[in-house]
Design an enzyme around this catalytic site. Structure first.
Site, PDB file in Angstrom:
ATOM      1  N   ARG A 173       2.124   5.818   1.921  1.00 37.32           N
ATOM      2  CA  ARG A 173       2.854   6.024   3.228  1.00 37.32           C
ATOM      3  C   ARG A 173       3.986   7.253   3.071  1.00 37.32           C
ATOM      4  NH1 ARG A 173       3.320  -0.016   4.565  1.00 37.32           N
ATOM      5  NH2 ARG A 173       3.259   0.081   2.323  1.00 37.32           N
ATOM      6  N   LYS A 183      -9.409  -4.267  -6.219  1.00 37.25           N
ATOM      7  CA  LYS A 183      -8.619  -5.581  -6.424  1.00 37.25           C
ATOM      8  C   LYS A 183      -9.894  -6.790  -6.632  1.00 37.25           C
ATOM      9  CE  LYS A 183      -4.011  -4.268  -4.709  1.00 37.25           C
ATOM     10  NZ  LYS A 183      -4.397  -3.001  -4.163  1.00 37.25           N
ATOM     11  N   ASP A 192     -13.052 -12.970  -8.106  1.00 37.96           N
ATOM     12  CA  ASP A 192     -14.101 -13.556  -7.999  1.00 37.96           C
ATOM     13  C   ASP A 192     -14.609 -14.480  -9.144  1.00 37.96           C
ATOM     14  OD1 ASP A 192     -16.475 -15.259  -6.573  1.00 37.96           O
ATOM     15  OD2 ASP A 192     -16.326 -13.324  -5.059  1.00 37.96           O
ATOM     16  N   LYS A 230      -6.522   7.766  -4.798  1.00 36.40           N
ATOM     17  CA  LYS A 230      -6.876   6.442  -4.813  1.00 36.40           C
ATOM     18  C   LYS A 230      -7.581   6.061  -3.431  1.00 36.40           C
ATOM     19  CE  LYS A 230      -3.884   2.830  -4.165  1.00 36.40           C
ATOM     20  NZ  LYS A 230      -4.571   1.802  -3.181  1.00 36.40           N
ATOM     21  N   THR A 262       3.253  -5.594  -5.361  1.00 33.27           N
ATOM     22  CA  THR A 262       4.617  -5.003  -5.081  1.00 33.27           C
ATOM     23  C   THR A 262       4.879  -5.407  -3.880  1.00 33.27           C
ATOM     24  OG1 THR A 262       3.461  -2.944  -4.470  1.00 33.27           O
ATOM     25  CG2 THR A 262       4.335  -3.131  -6.851  1.00 33.27           C
ATOM     26  N   ASP A 289      -9.650   1.185  -5.731  1.00 30.94           N
ATOM     27  CA  ASP A 289      -8.856   0.157  -5.679  1.00 30.94           C
ATOM     28  C   ASP A 289      -9.246  -1.102  -4.851  1.00 30.94           C
ATOM     29  OD1 ASP A 289      -6.341  -1.261  -6.233  1.00 30.94           O
ATOM     30  OD2 ASP A 289      -5.196  -0.475  -4.716  1.00 30.94           O
TER      31      ASP A 289
HETATM   32  O1  C5P Z   1       2.035   3.224   1.278  1.00 32.84           O
HETATM   33  P1  C5P Z   1       2.202   2.726   0.028  1.00 32.84           P
HETATM   34  O2  C5P Z   1       2.971   3.872  -1.012  1.00 32.84           O
HETATM   35  O3  C5P Z   1       3.212   1.428  -0.032  1.00 32.84           O
HETATM   36  O4  C5P Z   1       0.977   2.318  -0.532  1.00 32.84           O
HETATM   37  C1  C5P Z   1       0.878   1.798  -1.918  1.00 32.84           C
HETATM   38  C2  C5P Z   1      -0.633   1.618  -2.284  1.00 32.84           C
HETATM   39  O5  C5P Z   1      -0.835   0.960  -3.737  1.00 32.84           O
HETATM   40  C3  C5P Z   1      -1.403   0.960  -1.237  1.00 32.84           C
HETATM   41  O6  C5P Z   1      -2.604   1.451  -1.158  1.00 32.84           O
HETATM   42  C4  C5P Z   1      -1.602  -0.613  -1.873  1.00 32.84           C
HETATM   43  O7  C5P Z   1      -2.813  -1.294  -1.694  1.00 32.84           O
HETATM   44  C5  C5P Z   1      -1.550  -0.214  -3.430  1.00 32.84           C
HETATM   45  N1  C5P Z   1      -0.930  -1.415  -4.300  1.00 32.84           N
HETATM   46  C6  C5P Z   1       0.235  -2.033  -3.999  1.00 32.84           C
HETATM   47  N2  C5P Z   1       0.919  -3.111  -4.826  1.00 32.84           N
HETATM   48  C7  C5P Z   1       0.059  -3.337  -5.832  1.00 32.84           C
HETATM   49  C8  C5P Z   1      -1.292  -2.922  -5.992  1.00 32.84           C
HETATM   50  C9  C5P Z   1      -1.706  -1.694  -5.132  1.00 32.84           C
HETATM   51  O8  C5P Z   1       1.163  -1.623  -3.106  1.00 32.84           O
HETATM   52  N3  C5P Z   1       0.350  -4.342  -6.752  1.00 32.84           N
END
Ligand code: C5P
Length: 231
Positions: free
Chosen positions: A210, A61, A64, A32, A118, A59
């Protein structure tokens, strides 16, 4: 239903990403590219990651007015991407315009609607004037997105069960907010689950950033998650 891993490549430079990608070639399928890398390196980096043999989830998002989002989808269509996100909060007309642009330019592209981030909980939703609990809001936005023609949704694994009850089985459910068992802390993620639990709940794909990127050996951390998924 099989569940696959998507690595969220949220690192500052392509030099930092390169060794991780090199080690995961052949075992990881999906990468991603989000706002951090796309803002730094643009469409060329999307092509570079695809050239290394990965499927790319872009991604961005998008959120607009309908015309602007549709034109952005058209501009992105020549890129080698398999998934693209937009915010369902943009509403039915925006999602339908994006869907029409995708159908005309890249029918194989999975257009995914982000429901509730999330990182947000009920208090954060209330602060922006949404009285509903996260689950109710995700259900509402999910149904709206699917009725506007989107192929899938991004949601927390905690809402997958509810969405699977309400939506056709063909809808792809992509879940960030994944934290392996034993992981210390959840960073800014509020609505979380382990990889195996998210798969069992019915996620089509899990997104992990992460917990892999901050590990001493990121490739080993990714392989451990793939093994947990049986992928
Ligand atoms: O580091 P981590 O596992 O928390 O990363 C989650 C990824 O998912 C990030 O790139 C974040 O931008 C993306 N994301 C998210 N929640 C959403 C949509 C995308 O955490 N609803």
């Amino acid at each position: 239903m099989p569940c696959d891993l998507i690595l969220a490549l949220d690192v500052p430079t392509r030099e930092q990403a390169a060794p991780i990608l090199r080690q995961l070639r052949g075992s990881l399928r999906w990468v991603k590219i989000g706002l951090q890398m796309f803002t730094a390196y643009g469409p060329d980096y999307v092509k570079a990651v695809a050239d290394e043999g990965f499927q790319v989830f872009l991604d961005l998002k998008l959120h607009d007015i309908p015309n602007t989002v549709a034109k952005a989808v058209e501009s992105l269509a020549p890129l080698p991407i398999g998934m693209l996100t937009l915010h369902t909060l943009g509403g039915r007309e925006m999602m339908a315009a994006a869907r029409q642009a995708q159908q005309q330019t890249k029918p194989e592209l999975l257009l995914l609607g982000v429901t509730v981030l999330t990182s947000m909980d009920g208090t954060a939703l209330n602060e922006i004037g949404v009285p509903a609990a996260p689950e109710a809001q995700v259900g509402r936005l999910g149904e709206l997105a699917v009725s506007a023609g989107l192929n899938g949704l991004v949601c927390s694994p905690l809402e997958v069960g509810l969405l699977r009850q309400r939506l056709p089985a063909s809808v792809k459910l992509v879940t960030p907010g994944i934290r392996p068992a034993g992981e210390a802390g959840s960073d800014d993620q509020k609505r979380i689950m382990t990889p195996a639990d998210a798969a069992r709940a019915g996620s089509s794909y899990i997104v992990v950033g992460r917990p892999i990127l901050k590990a001493k050996d990121p490739a080993a951390a990714a392989r451990a998650i793939l093994a947990e998924l049986g992928a």
